[in-house]
Design a protein around this motif. Structure first.
Motif, PDB file in Angstrom:
ATOM      1  N   GLU A  45       0.841  -1.196   0.000  1.00 16.90           N
ATOM      2  CA  GLU A  45       0.000   0.000   0.000  1.00 16.90           C
ATOM      3  C   GLU A  45       0.871   1.240   0.000  1.00 16.90           C
ATOM      4  OE1 GLU A  45      -0.611   0.167   4.859  1.00 16.90           O
ATOM      5  OE2 GLU A  45      -2.324  -0.174   3.553  1.00 16.90           O
ATOM      6  N   ALA A  46       0.277   2.376  -0.317  1.00 17.84           N
ATOM      7  CA  ALA A  46       1.021   3.635  -0.313  1.00 17.84           C
ATOM      8  C   ALA A  46       1.531   3.935   1.098  1.00 17.84           C
ATOM      9  CB  ALA A  46       0.115   4.772  -0.790  1.00 17.84           C
ATOM     10  N   ILE A  47       2.631   4.682   1.158  1.00 12.68           N
ATOM     11  CA  ILE A  47       3.191   5.046   2.458  1.00 12.68           C
ATOM     12  C   ILE A  47       3.315   6.558   2.561  1.00 12.68           C
ATOM     13  CG2 ILE A  47       4.445   2.897   2.825  1.00 12.68           C
ATOM     14  CD1 ILE A  47       6.952   4.235   1.816  1.00 12.68           C
ATOM     15  N   THR A  48       3.333   7.043   3.769  1.00 16.15           N
ATOM     16  CA  THR A  48       3.426   8.466   4.034  1.00 16.15           C
ATOM     17  C   THR A  48       4.873   8.928   3.977  1.00 16.15           C
ATOM     18  OG1 THR A  48       1.506   8.337   5.485  1.00 16.15           O
ATOM     19  CG2 THR A  48       2.891  10.292   5.694  1.00 16.15           C
ATOM     20  N   VAL A  49       5.090  10.098   3.353  1.00 14.43           N
ATOM     21  CA  VAL A  49       6.419  10.692   3.269  1.00 14.43           C
ATOM     22  C   VAL A  49       6.376  12.051   3.941  1.00 14.43           C
ATOM     23  CG1 VAL A  49       8.288  11.443   1.756  1.00 14.43           C
ATOM     24  CG2 VAL A  49       6.808   9.543   1.055  1.00 14.43           C
ATOM     25  N   ILE A  50       7.384  12.319   4.784  1.00 10.11           N
ATOM     26  CA  ILE A  50       7.413  13.600   5.492  1.00 10.11           C
ATOM     27  C   ILE A  50       8.665  14.382   5.137  1.00 10.11           C
ATOM     28  CG2 ILE A  50       8.470  12.537   7.543  1.00 10.11           C
ATOM     29  CD1 ILE A  50       6.914  14.678   9.208  1.00 10.11           C
ATOM     30  N   ASP A  51       8.467  15.678   4.888  1.00 15.42           N
ATOM     31  CA  ASP A  51       9.572  16.607   4.685  1.00 15.42           C
ATOM     32  C   ASP A  51       9.856  17.246   6.047  1.00 15.42           C
ATOM     33  OD1 ASP A  51      11.312  18.647   4.130  1.00 15.42           O
ATOM     34  OD2 ASP A  51      10.169  19.488   2.473  1.00 15.42           O
ATOM     35  N   GLU A  52      10.946  16.812   6.687  1.00 21.76           N
ATOM     36  CA  GLU A  52      11.229  17.267   8.059  1.00 21.76           C
ATOM     37  C   GLU A  52      11.469  18.774   8.145  1.00 21.76           C
ATOM     38  OE1 GLU A  52      12.671  12.968   7.791  1.00 21.76           O
ATOM     39  OE2 GLU A  52      12.727  14.765   6.533  1.00 21.76           O
ATOM     40  N   SER A  53      11.912  19.387   7.071  1.00 21.73           N
ATOM     41  CA  SER A  53      12.215  20.818   7.126  1.00 21.73           C
ATOM     42  C   SER A  53      10.954  21.677   7.149  1.00 21.73           C
ATOM     43  CB  SER A  53      13.077  21.219   5.922  1.00 21.73           C
ATOM     44  OG  SER A  53      12.373  21.008   4.705  1.00 21.73           O
ATOM     45  N   SER A  54       9.851  21.168   6.583  1.00 21.60           N
ATOM     46  CA  SER A  54       8.615  21.943   6.512  1.00 21.60           C
ATOM     47  C   SER A  54       7.425  21.245   7.159  1.00 21.60           C
ATOM     48  CB  SER A  54       8.260  22.226   5.050  1.00 21.60           C
ATOM     49  OG  SER A  54       7.994  21.015   4.354  1.00 21.60           O
ATOM     50  N   ASN A  55       7.635  19.979   7.549  1.00 23.29           N
ATOM     51  CA  ASN A  55       6.574  19.130   8.092  1.00 23.29           C
ATOM     52  C   ASN A  55       5.460  18.859   7.074  1.00 23.29           C
ATOM     53  OD1 ASN A  55       7.623  18.650  10.705  1.00 23.29           O
ATOM     54  ND2 ASN A  55       6.932  20.681  11.379  1.00 23.29           N
ATOM     55  N   ASP A  56       5.744  19.105   5.813  1.00 22.09           N
ATOM     56  CA  ASP A  56       4.799  18.781   4.745  1.00 22.09           C
ATOM     57  C   ASP A  56       4.718  17.263   4.613  1.00 22.09           C
ATOM     58  OD1 ASP A  56       3.058  18.992   2.673  1.00 22.09           O
ATOM     59  OD2 ASP A  56       4.512  19.695   1.190  1.00 22.09           O
ATOM     60  N   VAL A  57       3.524  16.753   4.376  1.00 19.17           N
ATOM     61  CA  VAL A  57       3.311  15.308   4.293  1.00 19.17           C
ATOM     62  C   VAL A  57       2.638  14.967   2.969  1.00 19.17           C
ATOM     63  CG1 VAL A  57       2.137  13.317   5.295  1.00 19.17           C
ATOM     64  CG2 VAL A  57       3.135  15.051   6.784  1.00 19.17           C
ATOM     65  N   ARG A  58       3.182  13.942   2.287  1.00 20.74           N
ATOM     66  CA  ARG A  58       2.575  13.450   1.055  1.00 20.74           C
ATOM     67  C   ARG A  58       2.634  11.918   1.065  1.00 20.74           C
ATOM     68  NH1 ARG A  58       4.411  17.789  -3.668  1.00 20.74           N
ATOM     69  NH2 ARG A  58       4.035  19.662  -2.425  1.00 20.74           N
ATOM     70  N   ALA A  59       2.301  11.315  -0.064  1.00 19.14           N
ATOM     71  CA  ALA A  59       2.284   9.853  -0.122  1.00 19.14           C
ATOM     72  C   ALA A  59       2.910   9.368  -1.414  1.00 19.14           C
ATOM     73  CB  ALA A  59       0.854   9.329   0.005  1.00 19.14           C
ATOM     74  N   ILE A  60       3.417   8.148  -1.382  1.00 26.89           N
ATOM     75  CA  ILE A  60       4.058   7.544  -2.550  1.00 26.89           C
ATOM     76  C   ILE A  60       3.568   6.107  -2.689  1.00 26.89           C
ATOM     77  CG2 ILE A  60       6.094   6.738  -1.250  1.00 26.89           C
ATOM     78  CD1 ILE A  60       7.789   7.465  -3.711  1.00 26.89           C
ATOM     79  N   ASP A  61       3.429   5.662  -3.945  1.00 31.85           N
ATOM     80  CA  ASP A  61       3.016   4.287  -4.188  1.00 31.85           C
ATOM     81  C   ASP A  61       3.825   3.708  -5.345  1.00 31.85           C
ATOM     82  OD1 ASP A  61       1.938   5.385  -6.506  1.00 31.85           O
ATOM     83  OD2 ASP A  61      -0.130   5.343  -5.765  1.00 31.85           O
ATOM     84  N   PHE A  62       3.550   2.455  -5.695  1.00 34.09           N
ATOM     85  CA  PHE A  62       4.311   1.774  -6.750  1.00 34.09           C
ATOM     86  C   PHE A  62       4.207   2.500  -8.088  1.00 34.09           C
ATOM     87  CE2 PHE A  62       3.951  -2.033  -3.951  1.00 34.09           C
ATOM     88  CZ  PHE A  62       5.286  -2.389  -3.936  1.00 34.09           C
TER      89      PHE A  62
END
Length: 316
Positions: free
Chosen positions: A285-302
């Motif tokens: 399944e897709a997983i959560t990705v975090i940008d530690e510098s901005s705390n922005d959160v997105r997702a990535i999948d196959f």
């Protein structure tokens, strides 16, 4: 920090290194990669004059190495061998302290440095009074690394430093070494024939063949913008994994989706697509990705990973 200008080395009429030039910035790690006999170790050893060049000039810190006493030059450069090169009749502490003693450090400073490096390289304090033959292969290599780092030289030369270790030990020590502050702040030249090792540790990779440089660049440069057919074909057997390992999630950040359906697993923007693939292979399944510098959160999948690889190849 290091500049090589048109250097060559001949052995009894045979050309080992053929008129190559390169430069290495302060704090950069350059990996010399290639098959056996391509000239990478000869190139490394010319930097600290273990081998004298037949032609050309090498500058270290702006100074011509050929105009310096060889012993003085070598004491200012850390050096790690594949076989660790430890003195068998010296204890671990004595092996680590060899160069600081030659530089006439006081006993307290030497003792403190030995203790510090043993801790950083995860060597038990009890090993200080033991001899190399009493240690495992992995521990011996750690001592060799500690000895090269002991005098805190700004330059570190590493000749197949993990080559004698089994794959599991090798991967573990390599990962630990990469995280050391003592490694991060140095200018490093590393010789290997292991492509995974080259891409993991190198800021840039210098691919050599028959004494010549085929291409110098980042892992992505060599994979997606090969200079010639040799460079392209060199990575074919491991290409997919190498491509996934060379691309960081932050490189495709703008292509990521909002995490409406992402799972609970979270990964850093600074991890590779390969790291993301390993996690997704367990959960599908897709997983959560975090940008530690901005705390922005997105997702990535196959599908996003497949698309990113495809776009890079189309733009090469």
């Amino acid at each position: 920090m290091i500049v090589a200008e048109n250097i060559s080395k001949h052995f009894n009429g045979s050309v080992a290194v053929d008129n190559i030039s390169f430069s290495i910035d302060d704090g950069e790690t350059l990996v010399l990669l290639g098959t056996s006999g391509c000239g990478k170790t000869t190139t490394l050893r010319m930097i600290n004059r273990l081998i004298e060049p037949t032609a050309g000039t090498i500058f270290v810190g702006g100074k011509n190495v050929l105009l310096q006493p060889a012993e003085e030059l070598r004491r200012s450069i850390g050096y790690v061998l594949q076989s660790h090169g430890l003195f068998p009749h010296y204890t671990v502490a004595e092996n680590i302290s060899i160069v600081p003693k030659l530089l006439k450090w006081n006993k307290e400073k030497i003792s403190s440095r030995v203790e510090e490096l043993m801790h950083k390289l995860q060597l038990p304090s009890s090993a200080a009074t033991r001899y190399p033959s009493e240690l495992s292969g992995g521990q011996q290599q750690r001592v060799g690394l500690a000895r090269a780092l002991a005098a805190d030289a700004p330059i570190l030369l590493m000749d197949e430093p993990f080559g004698a270790l089994d794959p599991i030990t090798r991967a573990g020590i390599r990962k630990e070494f990469k995280q050391l502050d003592d490694f991060k702040k140095k200018t490093v030249v590393l010789v290997t024939h292991d492509v995974q090792e080259a891409f993991e540790l190198g800021d840039r990779v210098c691919l050599m063949h028959k004494g010549s440089i085929m291409q110098i660049g980042t892992a992505k440069d060599l994979l997606f913008n090969p200079a010639n057919e040799f460079v392209s074909s060199f990575f074919d057997q491991q290409r997919l994994q190498l491509e996934l390992q060379s691309i960081l999630i932050k490189d495709i950040w703008n292509e990521l989706i909002m995490p409406t359906t992402a799972g609970f697993t979270t990964i850093s923007i600074n991890e590779s697509l390969w790291d993301a693939m390993e996690i997704m292979s367990e959960s599908d399944e897709a997983i959560t990705v975090i940008d530690e510098s901005s705390n922005d959160v997105r997702a990535i999948d196959f599908n996003l990973i497949q698309s990113a690889i495809s776009n890079l190849k189309q733009n090469q």
